[in-house]
Design a protein around this motif. Structure first.
Motif, short mmCIF file in Angstrom:
data_model
loop_
_atom_site.label_atom_id
_atom_site.label_comp_id
_atom_site.label_asym_id
_atom_site.label_seq_id
_atom_site.Cartn_x
_atom_site.Cartn_y
_atom_site.Cartn_z
N UNK A 293 -8.44 31.07 -9.89
CA UNK A 293 -7.00 30.96 -9.72
C UNK A 293 -6.64 30.65 -8.27
N UNK A 294 -7.28 31.33 -7.33
CA UNK A 294 -7.00 31.11 -5.91
C UNK A 294 -7.32 29.68 -5.50
N UNK A 295 -8.39 29.12 -6.03
CA UNK A 295 -8.76 27.75 -5.69
C UNK A 295 -7.74 26.76 -6.25
N UNK A 296 -7.25 27.01 -7.45
CA UNK A 296 -6.23 26.14 -8.04
C UNK A 296 -4.95 26.19 -7.21
N UNK A 297 -4.55 27.40 -6.81
CA UNK A 297 -3.33 27.56 -6.01
C UNK A 297 -3.50 26.88 -4.66
N UNK A 298 -4.66 27.03 -4.04
CA UNK A 298 -4.92 26.39 -2.75
C UNK A 298 -4.79 24.87 -2.86
N UNK A 299 -5.36 24.31 -3.93
CA UNK A 299 -5.30 22.87 -4.11
C UNK A 299 -3.85 22.41 -4.31
N UNK A 300 -3.11 23.13 -5.17
CA UNK A 300 -1.71 22.79 -5.41
C UNK A 300 -0.89 22.94 -4.13
N UNK A 301 -1.19 23.96 -3.32
CA UNK A 301 -0.47 24.18 -2.07
C UNK A 301 -0.72 23.03 -1.10
N UNK A 302 -1.94 22.53 -1.06
CA UNK A 302 -2.24 21.39 -0.17
C UNK A 302 -1.47 20.15 -0.61
N UNK B 130 0.84 -1.20 0.00
CA UNK B 130 0.00 0.00 0.00
C UNK B 130 0.88 1.24 0.00
N UNK B 131 0.39 2.27 -0.68
CA UNK B 131 1.10 3.54 -0.73
C UNK B 131 0.13 4.68 -0.47
N UNK B 132 0.29 5.32 0.69
CA UNK B 132 -0.49 6.53 0.97
C UNK B 132 -0.13 7.63 -0.02
N UNK B 133 1.11 7.63 -0.48
CA UNK B 133 1.56 8.65 -1.42
C UNK B 133 0.80 8.55 -2.74
N UNK B 134 0.75 7.34 -3.29
CA UNK B 134 0.08 7.16 -4.58
C UNK B 134 -1.41 7.47 -4.48
N UNK B 135 -2.09 6.88 -3.51
CA UNK B 135 -3.53 7.08 -3.37
C UNK B 135 -3.84 8.54 -3.03
N UNK B 136 -3.00 9.14 -2.17
CA UNK B 136 -3.22 10.54 -1.79
C UNK B 136 -3.07 11.49 -2.96
N UNK B 137 -2.04 11.27 -3.77
CA UNK B 137 -1.83 12.15 -4.92
C UNK B 137 -2.91 11.96 -5.99
N UNK B 138 -3.37 10.73 -6.17
CA UNK B 138 -4.44 10.50 -7.14
C UNK B 138 -5.75 11.14 -6.68
N UNK B 139 -5.98 11.12 -5.37
CA UNK B 139 -7.17 11.79 -4.84
C UNK B 139 -7.06 13.30 -5.02
N UNK B 140 -5.86 13.84 -4.76
CA UNK B 140 -5.65 15.28 -4.96
C UNK B 140 -5.79 15.65 -6.44
N UNK B 141 -5.33 14.76 -7.31
CA UNK B 141 -5.47 15.02 -8.75
C UNK B 141 -6.93 15.07 -9.17
N UNK B 142 -7.77 14.25 -8.52
CA UNK B 142 -9.21 14.27 -8.80
C UNK B 142 -9.80 15.64 -8.47
N UNK B 143 -9.39 16.20 -7.32
CA UNK B 143 -9.90 17.51 -6.92
C UNK B 143 -9.37 18.60 -7.85
N UNK B 144 -8.08 18.51 -8.21
CA UNK B 144 -7.50 19.52 -9.09
C UNK B 144 -8.17 19.50 -10.47
N UNK B 145 -8.44 18.30 -10.99
CA UNK B 145 -9.12 18.19 -12.27
C UNK B 145 -10.53 18.77 -12.19
#
Length: 230
Positions: A178-187, A141-156
């Motif tokens: 723009x602010x929402x995109x930056x917030x998501x990338x910052x998280x 299991x990888x928290x990194x992989x699943x976490x980044x894929x979940x974050x990618x879902x929100x960014x998309x």
């Protein structure tokens, strides 16, 4: 040999008709066992509640499907369609309707973030499911992989919910977007840095984050110096 999958020759969809007849038969059989007249098809008792619901839903669905469409596919496409997962559809006709719905969603403007999140989830669901199946098979299991894929879902989803031309508050909408995109990338960045605090991250390869961030250490020092100088 091509295969016909929906509304061949202008006839109603076979699966819908079969379901309709099956539900009708079950309803009448149930009422015969209860001493209730089987005709006309009227639901009387509590034992018919689930059949009533199925009957009403099917009648509504069939009433809305009033345009027959004939589609002929190659054997290869038919095999692909049989294996394809579309909104839980089982028949070829239902899958084609699901594909048309998804195509319409992509073509039409996304009204809000909630609708965009549904689309982004559908786009990434198969990839996330595949990763989790492999993880289960390999007992890894990888928290990194699943976490980044979940974050990618929100960014998309945020990207899909971009402002549309013609809005009276277009400039303000762009600033908020723009602010929402930056917030998501910052998280996402914040999470990467937290994973890098320890030498081993919760990943398939424990050093994957620390090694990559080490390559960016000079850049991070410059950023820190620039912020301190302001």
């Amino acid at each position: 040999m091509p295969s016909s999958v929906a509304g061949e020759g202008g006839f109603p969809d076979f699966h819908c008709c079969w379901r309709f007849l099956r539900i009708t038969k079950l309803c009448r059989r149930t009422r015969r066992g209860s001493g209730i007249p089987s005709s006309p098809l009227i639901f009387h008792s509590k034992i018919d509640v689930r059949l009533q619901t199925s009957y009403d839903v099917l009648q509504r669905d069939m009433a809305s499907l009033n345009t027959p469409l004939s589609v002929r596919l190659s054997d290869e496409d038919t095999s692909f369609l049989a294996k394809l997962e579309v909104d839980g559809a089982l028949t070829a006709s239902d899958k084609i309707r699901g594909l048309i719905r998804q195509a319409r969603q992509r073509a039409e403007p996304v009204e809000n973030f909630s609708a965009a999140l549904v689309i982004s989830h559908e786009q990434l669901a198969a990839a996330v499911r595949a990763v989790r199946i492999i993880e289960q098979d390999l007992d890894r299991h990888s928290d990194v992989t699943v976490g980044l894929m979940t974050a990618a879902e929100e960014l998309l989803a945020l990207a899909l919910a971009a402002p549309r031309p013609g809005s009276a508050s277009g400039a303000d909408d762009l600033v908020r977007h723009e602010a929402r995109l930056v917030d998501c990338a910052a998280r996402m960045t914040d999470q990467l840095l937290r994973w890098a605090v320890t030498p081993t991250a919760p990943a398939y390869e424990p050093a994957v984050i620390s090694r990559r961030l080490a390559e960016l250490s000079d850049l991070m020092k410059l950023v820190s110096a620039a912020l301190a100088a302001r």
